[in-house]
Write an enzyme that holds these catalytic residues in place. Structure first.
Site, mmCIF file in Angstrom:
data_model
loop_
_atom_site.group_PDB
_atom_site.id
_atom_site.type_symbol
_atom_site.label_atom_id
_atom_site.label_comp_id
_atom_site.label_asym_id
_atom_site.label_seq_id
_atom_site.Cartn_x
_atom_site.Cartn_y
_atom_site.Cartn_z
ATOM 1 N N TYR A 1 0.813 -1.103 -0.097
ATOM 2 C CA TYR A 1 0.019 0.112 -0.105
ATOM 3 C C TYR A 1 0.730 1.239 -0.247
ATOM 4 C CZ TYR A 1 -3.602 3.638 1.606
ATOM 5 O OH TYR A 1 -4.370 4.566 1.565
ATOM 6 N N ASP B 1 9.310 2.852 -0.368
ATOM 7 C CA ASP B 1 8.175 3.586 0.640
ATOM 8 C C ASP B 1 8.594 3.054 1.923
ATOM 9 O OD1 ASP B 1 5.915 4.327 1.863
ATOM 10 O OD2 ASP B 1 4.474 3.391 0.507
ATOM 11 N N LYS C 1 4.111 8.718 9.006
ATOM 12 C CA LYS C 1 4.094 8.283 10.283
ATOM 13 C C LYS C 1 4.848 8.585 11.445
ATOM 14 C CE LYS C 1 0.914 4.744 8.368
ATOM 15 N NZ LYS C 1 1.284 4.105 7.225
HETATM 16 C C1 LIG Z 1 0.534 4.399 5.723
HETATM 17 C C2 LIG Z 1 1.196 4.350 4.673
HETATM 18 C C3 LIG Z 1 1.063 5.068 3.410
HETATM 19 C C4 LIG Z 1 -0.066 6.334 3.304
HETATM 20 O O1 LIG Z 1 0.103 7.136 4.396
HETATM 21 P P1 LIG Z 1 -0.981 8.408 4.909
HETATM 22 O O2 LIG Z 1 -0.332 9.185 5.981
HETATM 23 O O3 LIG Z 1 -1.875 7.524 5.660
HETATM 24 O O4 LIG Z 1 -1.617 8.976 3.827
HETATM 25 C C5 LIG Z 1 1.889 4.795 2.417
HETATM 26 N N1 LIG Z 1 2.594 4.078 2.247
HETATM 27 C C6 LIG Z 1 2.751 3.164 3.406
HETATM 28 C C7 LIG Z 1 3.645 1.911 3.223
HETATM 29 C C8 LIG Z 1 2.040 3.253 4.503
HETATM 30 O O5 LIG Z 1 2.262 2.201 5.418
#
Ligand SMILES: *Cc1c(COP(=O)(O)O)cnc(C)c1O
Length: 428
Positions: free
Chosen positions: A144, A239, A267
Site C-alpha cells: 500500500y 516506501d 507516520k
Molecule cells: C500509511 C502508509 C502510506 C500512506 O500514508 P498516509 O499518511 O496514510 O497517507 C503510504 N505507504 C505506506 C507504506 C504506508 O504504510
C-alpha cells in the site's frame, strides 16, 4: 461493561460521515461489530468513551512508537502552538526535522515535507516520471502506498481488507500505467523489468511489507530490484512510511545497507501529527519547484506543530538503545503468543521484523499477498474480538501489522500473553 456510548456515537457518525469513519479500516467491517470511539491514550494504553482500558497494539497504525501522550512530545507541541500554528512562511522547525532525516538516511540528500504518506508517494512518482521521461510504474501486490490514483492497483491495507478489486474512480488510462507483481518474486520482476525497461519510470516497494500484514523481504529480492533498476535508469523508490524509524534509526535501508533513489516517509516522523516526507538523490530532488519544473506544494506543509512533534519524537528515539529494547520485547511477546496458539493446535504463521508483526492464521509461511489471503480471516476476527474483550486492542483486520511501542512494559506483555491464553477457546 458494554460499549453503549461507542454504539451511539457510531450511529451518529454514520449519519454525518460516510461509513461513520474518516479512514475505512477504522470501521471494523472486516471483523464485524461496532468500532470503539477512543477518548484518550496514555503510554501503552488507550481508553474508549465507555471508560474501558486497552493495551494498544494499533499505535495509530504505526506513528506512536513512544506510546501515547509522551510528555516530551506534548511539551514540544504545546510550545509550538503558543508560537502560532501556521504561517505559510519557512520556519526553523522544518530545518530541524529535515536535518534529522537527512543525517539518519544516507540515501536522502535533500527532503521535502508534506502532509501525509499519500502525498509523499504521489509526489515521488511524479518526480520519477519527470526525471526519466517515462510513464509506467511497477509496484507489488499487497503493498500500500497511499490512495493516489497511480498506486491503488492491487493495493494492501484497507483495499485488501475490503477485497476491493480494481479502483473505481481511477481512469483505466491511469491504471494501465501501473504494473503490479507478486512480492518477493525475483523472477517475475526480472522478466517484467527486462521486457518493459524503456517505459518504466519507477519501481516502488515497501522494503518490509506492512500493509498485507507483515511480510519481510526474502534474501536477494530488494538487491535484485536495485540492480535491475540501476541498469535500466529506473528510479527505485523505497516506501518507508511504516518502516522509517520503526525498525532502525533511519529506515530499513540502513539495516540492509541499500540506497534507493527516493525514499518516502510519514507516520513516525510526524510524532502522531499529520506528516509525510520524500527525499533522495539531489539531482532528482532538484527537479522540484521552485528549483525545477515539477510542481508540488502545500498550504500546511512543514507545519510547525507537526515538525515539533516529529523532531521531539525522533530525538527521544535516538537516545539510548530504543531499537534493541523494541526488538527484545517484541521477540519475547511473539514467541510466547506463537507458543500459546500453536500448542493449542491453532495453525499460525508469525511474521515479525523488529517491533512490527502479524499473526496469520495459516499453517503455511506467508511470503506474498496470495499467501496472506490464504489466512483464515474469520478466525482472525474471533481472535480480534476475544482479545478486545480482554482489554487488548489489535488491528481490526488480518492484513495489518501490530506495533509495539517503547511504552509497552513487561507487565503489558505478560497481560497480553495471558489474554491470548484466555482467548484460545473463543479463537478455536
Ligand atoms: C500509511 C502508509 C502510506 C500512506 O500514508 P498516509 O499518511 O496514510 O497517507 C503510504 N505507504 C505506506 C507504506 C504506508 O504504510
Amino acid at each position: 461493561m458494554g460499549n453503549g456510548r461507542s454504539s451511539l456515537l457510531f450511529e451518529k457518525a454514520k449519519a454525518l460521515i460516510p461509513g461513520g469513519v474518516n479512514s475505512p479500516v477504522r470501521a471494523w467491517k472486516a471483523v464485524g461489530g461496532t468500532p470503539l470511539f477512543i477518548r484518550e491514550g496514555q503510554g501503552s494504553k488507550i481508553y474508549d468513551v465507555d471508560g474501558r482500558e486497552y493495551i494498544d497494539f494499533i499505535s495509530s497504525w504505526g506513528p506512536m512508537i513512544l506510546g501515547h501522550s509522551h510528555p516530551a512530545v506534548v511539551r514540544a507541541i504545546e510550545a509550538a502552538c503558543k508560537r502560532g500554528t501556521s504561517f505559510g512562511a519557512p520556519t526553523e522547525g522544518e530545518i530541524e526535522l529535515a536535518e534529522l532525516i537527512v543525517k539518519a538516511l544516507p540515501s536522502v540528500e535533500t527532503v521535502r515535507l508534506v502532509n501525509s504518506g499519500t502525498e509523499a508517494t504521489m509526489s515521488a512518482v511524479r518526480l520519477a516520471r519527470a526525471f526519466t521521461k517515462r510513464n509506467k510504474i511497477v509496484k507489488f501486490d499487497g503493498c500500500y502506498h497511499g490512495h493516489g490514483d497511480s498506486l491503488l492497483a492491487a493495493a494492501g491495507s484497507g483495499v485488501a481488507t475490503f477485497g476491493i478489486s480494481g479502483a473505481p474512480g481511477v481512469p483505466e488510462a491511469v491504471t494501465a500505467l501501473t504494473l503490479s507483481l507478486p512480492y518477493n518474486d525475483i523472477d517475475a520482476a526480472t522478466r517484467l523489468i527486462g521486457r518493459e525497461a524503456g517505459s518504466i519510470a519507477a519501481v516502488i516497494v515497501e522494503p518490509v511489507a506492512g500493509n498485507m500484514g507483515v511480510v519481510p523481504p526474502e534474501p536477494g529480492f530488494l538487491g535484485t530490484l536495485r540492480e535491475l533498476t540501476s541498469a535500466q535508469g529506473i528510479i527505485l523508490i523505497f516506501d518507508e512510511v511504516i518502516t522509517g524509524f520503526r525498525l532502525a534509526w533511519g529506515g530499513y535501508q540502513n539495516v540492509i545497507g541499500m540506497s534507493p533513489d527516493l525514499t518516502c516517509l510519514g507516520k513516525i516522523v510526524g510524532g502522531g501529527l499529520p506528516i509525510g516526507a520524500f527525499g533522495g538523490r539531489k539531482d532528482i530532488m532538484a527537479m522540484l519547484a521552485p528549483e525545477g519544473p515539477v510542481y508540488q506544494a502545500g498550504t500546511l506543509s512543514g507545519n510547525p506543530i507537526a515538525t515539533a512533534a516529529g523532531a521531539a519524537t525522533l530525538k527521544i528515539l535516538g537516545e539510548g538503545s530504543s531499537y534493541e529494547i523494541l526488538e527484545e520485547r517484541s521477540r519475547l511477546l511473539c514467541m510466547e503468543i506463537e507458543t500459546a496458539l500453536s500448542s493449542a493446535g491453532i495453525p499460525v504463521c508469525c511474521n515479525r521484523l523488529g517491533s512490527m508483526f502479524t499473526f496469520f492464521f495459516t499453517a503455511e509461511r506467508v511470503r506474498n499477498y496470495a499467501g496472506a489471503r490464504e489466512a483464515d480471516t474469520l478466525r482472525y476476527a474471533r481472535y480480534f474480538h476475544a482479545l478486545a474483550a480482554e482489554g487488548i486492542a489489535m488491528a481490526p483486520s488480518q492484513f495489518e501489522a501490530a506495533f509495539l511501542s517503547l511504552s509497552h512494559d513487561e507487565n503489558d506483555l505478560a497481560r497480553t500473553v495471558e489474554a491470548v491464553k484466555k482467548a484460545i477457546p473463543s479463537i478455536f
